[in-house]
Design a protein around this motif. Structure first.
Motif: not given
Lengths: 286, 355
Positions: A18-20, A22-28
């Motif tokens: 899910r998009p969120w 993906r974004r969370l992992l990328a941000a981390a």
């Protein structure tokens, strides 16, 4: 299902999170990279330039520092070509030939990665040092290895050996022996085949390996520290010089030299990235 | 050039890939080495090319002993299974390679002219600036062939060269390679596991099994006169029917097939029955038609279930069957092999019994 329902639920491939997520992992990942990698590097440059560029330049152009820079470049200049040839030869015979002891050789290549550099340095002291196995023999002939350039080169060679071999070997293994066999049936000799077929096929990997090898050769501290003797202006490489300056509370100088060293590493890394992009654009060809 | 192979043995560790292979190929001939994977056909090809050594035996090419002659001095063109094109070179450079590595290297104008002529010959002149990963499988195959022909080989070896092509392209390339062989007259050896390919292309086929050549013959002779049960089963579309020989009669019980008269000793045997040798008739019986397919004007092709065996058969011209229809089977004749390897022709016991 109505058309509206189709429009409101955007298509997501089954393998994608899910998009969120993906974004969370990328941000981390970005956060860790910033804090652990980018921040310290920036700190080095900020600290080096804190009292202005002239002070930093002055610290760099100080004779002992210049000697350290020269020595570092000299060691890299000797080590990298030697490991280029050695690593290439090792990868080549492992990938293209079968011989007894092949497994052993493959394991040996990884040895410098798994053994602490300090131990590598100590081993050379044990062999070539004044109290070492060959010490008396060398002394009788007035040959200095430890606390001199040969020792630095040997220690650096040991530590940086895997870089070329390890980047080239998987490439060669993946490519197999088909093209070499084809070259042989077309009448090419061993050297012709190596130069015209094997080498061009791995040249981007080889360049990347050489650059990594170079970066490590310039930056190596542990092994070099043991065999160097820290003689200023003579056997002090840049990483060792940084430590000496720092221990003497010459922070400006220490950070200036550190920044220069970091800069050399960054140039290497940039060159490697550019190469990768270039090779990618050509589909790994040319 | 003629090729003469004598008693080649090749072991890999404890397993023998080739167990004494002898073969003689005539000048200008197109010969196929046909066999299942692991039969040693590729090993034999690699030994001919000089890419592999043999533990014993000799290879003579045009009367010259090849022992100790390295691959690069053999002047043999090889088209590899996956083509092995040089991926970092253009099509032009690939084809030119064999000319450029020569001791007496031709002038670059001469090389260019010859490469263009070869690309013309293999019908891909427009590709010379492309890289191997920018062209299709069929095109790669043609380039690989041009590269092999560039050295003006005295012998051409093809190692499963059509395996990576899709069915339609394969058929076309096959015919084209055969016609190229006919116009150039280069002795050619093809390695394949595809009997259809071997039958379509080769003058003679050497059938390999377990590191040996079990039969070397023209296509017609292989079909007419298979030397072993393996060849009978491997070549053509024959179905294997196990049977029991008693007093010169092969019984197929429990299969609903009438017995055959056969001159073999008592004991277990196997009959290999081709579609055209089976006669299928309407009528109540224990066999049933599983599939009936009419193709154009020929007789309908049938798959008939008899016991737990599926038989390929042909219907009588003009006749057709319903799927699931029960039918009666009889065999007009077949090759029967005893367990000892002894072989005989099976014939119907008597016409009256068949009716």
């Amino acid at each position: 299902m109505s058309d509206d329902a189709l429009h409101t639920a955007p298509f997501r491939p089954a393998w994608q999170d899910r998009p969120w997520v993906r974004r969370l992992l990328a941000a981390a990942a970005v956060l860790v990279a910033l804090v652990m990698l980018a921040l310290p590097l920036t700190a080095v440059f900020v600290e080096a330039l804190r009292r202005g560029l002239p002070v930093a330049l002055e610290a760099i152009t100080e004779p002992d520092t210049l000697a350290a820079v020269r020595l570092t470049l000299l060691v890299a200049l000797i080590t990298v070509p030697v490991n280029l040839v050695g690593g290439l030869a090792a990868a080549w015979c492992i990938a293209k030939f079968d011989f007894p002891g092949k497994r052993l050789l493959t394991t040996l290549i990884d040895l410098p990665f798994s053994v602490s550099p300090v131990i590598a340095g100590l081993v050379f002291v044990l062999i070539f040092g004044a109290q070492g196995w060959l010490g008396p023999w060398l002394q009788a002939r007035d040959i200095q290895i430890i606390f001199a350039l040969p020792g630095l080169v040997l220690a650096t060679l040991f530590v940086t050996f895997p870089f070329v071999a390890r980047t080239v070997l998987p490439l060669m293994q993946e490519q197999g022996r088909d093209e070499e066999e084809a070259a042989a049936t077309l009448g090419a000799g061993g050297l012709q085949t190596f130069l015209m077929v094997t080498l061009p096929n791995v040249k981007w990997g080889l360049l990347a390996g050489v650059l990594l090898c170079n970066a490590r050769a310039m930056g190596e501290f542990g092994a070099v520290s043991v065999v160097s003797g820290h003689i200023r202006g003579e056997t002090n490489t840049m990483p060792l010089h940084v430590e000496i300056l720092y221990n003497e509370y010459q922070f400006a100088g220490a950070f200036a030299v550190a920044a220069l060293l970091a800069l050399l590493g960054l140039v290497t890394l940039t060159a490697k990235t550019l190469l990768e992009r270039l090779s990618g654009r050509n589909g790994g060809l040319v | 050039m003629s090729v003469d192979v004598q008693d080649i043995v090749r072991r890999f560790g404890t397993t023998a890939a080739l167990k004494g292979v002898s073969l003689s190929v005539r000048e200008g001939e197109f010969l196929a080495l046909l066999g299942p994977s692991g039969s040693g056909k590729t090993t034999l090809l690699r030994i001919l090319a000089g890419l592999e050594g043999s533990d014993s035996g000799t290879v003579h090419i045009a009367g010259q002993d090849m022992t100790g002659v390295p691959a690069r001095e053999r002047n043999i063109g090889v088209v590899f299974q996956h083509y092995a094109l040089f991926r970092h070179m253009t099509v032009f450079d690939n084809v030119a390679f064999g000319l450029r590595v020569r001791r007496q290297r031709p002038s670059s104008a001469e090389i260019a002219a010859r490469v263009r002529r070869l690309l013309e010959l293999v019908q891909v002149p427009e590709l010379e600036r492309r890289y191997p990963d920018q062209i299709s499988g069929g095109q790669r195959q043609r380039v690989a062939l041009a590269r092999a022909l560039a050295i003006e080989p005295r012998l051409l070896l093809l190692d499963e060269p059509f395996g990576a092509l899709d069915a339609l392209v394969r058929k076309e390339v096959r015919r084209w390679v055969r016609s190229l062989h006919d116009s150039l007259g280069i002795t050619t050896i093809l390695v394949t596991h595809d009997q259809e390919e071997a039958m379509e292309m080769a003058d003679r086929i050497a059938v390999m099994q377990g590191g040996r050549i079990v039969q070397l013959d023209a296509v017609g002779a292989l079909l007419r006169d298979p030397a072993t049960a393996f060849v009978a089963g491997f070549i053509g579309e024959a179905t294997r029917l196990p049977c029991q020989v008693r007093n010169g009669v092969a019984h197929f019980d429990p299969l609903p097939v009438l017995p055959l008269q056969v001159a073999l000793p008592d004991g277990p045997a196997a009959a290999f029955v081709r579609p055209a040798e089976i006669s299928v008739r309407h009528g109540a019986g224990t066999a049933s038609v599983r599939l009936c397919r009419t193709e154009g004007e020929g007789p309908a092709r049938l798959i008939v279930q008899a016991g737990d065996i599926m038989l390929d058969a042909l219907a009588n011209p003009g006749e057709s069957f319903e799927k699931g229809e029960s039918c009666r089977l009889s065999i007009r004749g077949s090759h029967v092999f005893a367990e000892s390897g002894e072989r005989a022709q099976g014939v119907p016991l008597a016409e009256v019994m068949v009716g």
